[in-house]
Design a protein around this motif. Structure first.
Motif, short mmCIF file in Angstrom:
data_model
loop_
_atom_site.label_atom_id
_atom_site.label_comp_id
_atom_site.label_asym_id
_atom_site.label_seq_id
_atom_site.Cartn_x
_atom_site.Cartn_y
_atom_site.Cartn_z
N SER A 1 47.70 36.24 46.90
CA SER A 1 48.67 35.59 46.03
C SER A 1 49.13 36.55 44.94
O SER A 1 48.36 37.38 44.46
N ARG A 2 50.39 36.44 44.55
CA ARG A 2 50.91 37.25 43.45
C ARG A 2 50.69 36.58 42.11
O ARG A 2 50.86 37.20 41.07
N GLU A 3 50.34 35.32 42.13
CA GLU A 3 50.15 34.59 40.88
C GLU A 3 48.83 34.98 40.25
O GLU A 3 47.83 35.16 40.95
N PRO A 4 48.80 35.13 38.91
CA PRO A 4 47.53 35.47 38.28
C PRO A 4 46.56 34.30 38.37
O PRO A 4 46.96 33.14 38.35
N GLY A 5 45.29 34.63 38.50
CA GLY A 5 44.27 33.59 38.53
C GLY A 5 44.07 33.01 37.15
O GLY A 5 44.59 33.52 36.15
N ARG A 6 43.30 31.99 37.07
CA ARG A 6 43.04 31.38 35.76
C ARG A 6 42.22 32.35 34.91
O ARG A 6 41.24 32.91 35.37
N GLY A 7 42.63 32.53 33.69
CA GLY A 7 41.91 33.42 32.78
C GLY A 7 42.36 34.87 32.87
O GLY A 7 41.95 35.68 32.05
N GLU A 8 43.20 35.21 33.86
CA GLU A 8 43.69 36.58 33.96
C GLU A 8 44.95 36.74 33.11
O GLU A 8 45.77 35.84 33.03
N ALA A 9 45.06 37.89 32.52
CA ALA A 9 46.26 38.16 31.72
C ALA A 9 47.40 38.52 32.67
O ALA A 9 47.20 39.18 33.67
N PRO A 10 48.61 38.06 32.37
CA PRO A 10 49.75 38.43 33.23
C PRO A 10 49.99 39.93 33.13
O PRO A 10 49.70 40.55 32.10
N PRO A 11 50.53 40.54 34.19
CA PRO A 11 50.79 41.98 34.13
C PRO A 11 51.83 42.30 33.06
O PRO A 11 52.67 41.48 32.73
N ALA A 12 51.72 43.50 32.52
CA ALA A 12 52.66 43.93 31.48
C ALA A 12 54.06 43.99 32.06
O ALA A 12 54.26 44.48 33.16
#
Length: 119
Positions: free
Chosen positions: A49-60
């Motif tokens: 998945s390209r979506e960030p997991g819970r607790g992960e910071a979104p990519p810059a």
């Protein structure tokens, strides 16, 4: 030439038995899998998945390039090849003065005309 004079193509008998309903589109499945089932099947197939997991910071995020388009009445296109460093210098001059690329080109042309008129 009549139809009886023509040679057989070899599939006439098969067309007599053809049933267009046999080619009908299959019905969509009535069962919709749960989200967790879908996720497990995707992981089993190797999908990431390209979506960030819970607790992960979104990519810059990469900053958007500077918007240089304006309504100026310029409607003719002029394409040239130049070295990358020349293009960088040209856009740096345009950005430093707050000019669009077309305006920068016009000013550069005016300066060159003035310089060549002196000689």
């Amino acid at each position: 030439m009549s139809a009886k004079d023509r040679p057989s193509l070899g599939f006439g008998d098969e067309l007599d038995d053809f049933d267009p309903a046999a080619w009908a589109k299959p019905k969509a499945p009535t069962h919709k899998p749960a989200a967790e089932e879908t996720k497990q099947a995707a992981e089993a197939a190797g999908f990431r998945s390209r979506e960030p997991g819970r607790g992960e910071a979104p990519p810059a995020l990469v900053p958007a390039p500077l918007q240089r388009r304006r309504r100026t009445g310029r409607n003719a296109q002029f394409n040239i090849k130049a070295r990358p460093e020349t293009i960088e210098a040209f856009t740096r001059i345009a950005d430093a003065n707050g000019w669009g690329l077309g305006e920068t080109f016009e000013r550069a042309t005016e300066l060159l005309e003035r310089e060549n008129a002196i000689r």
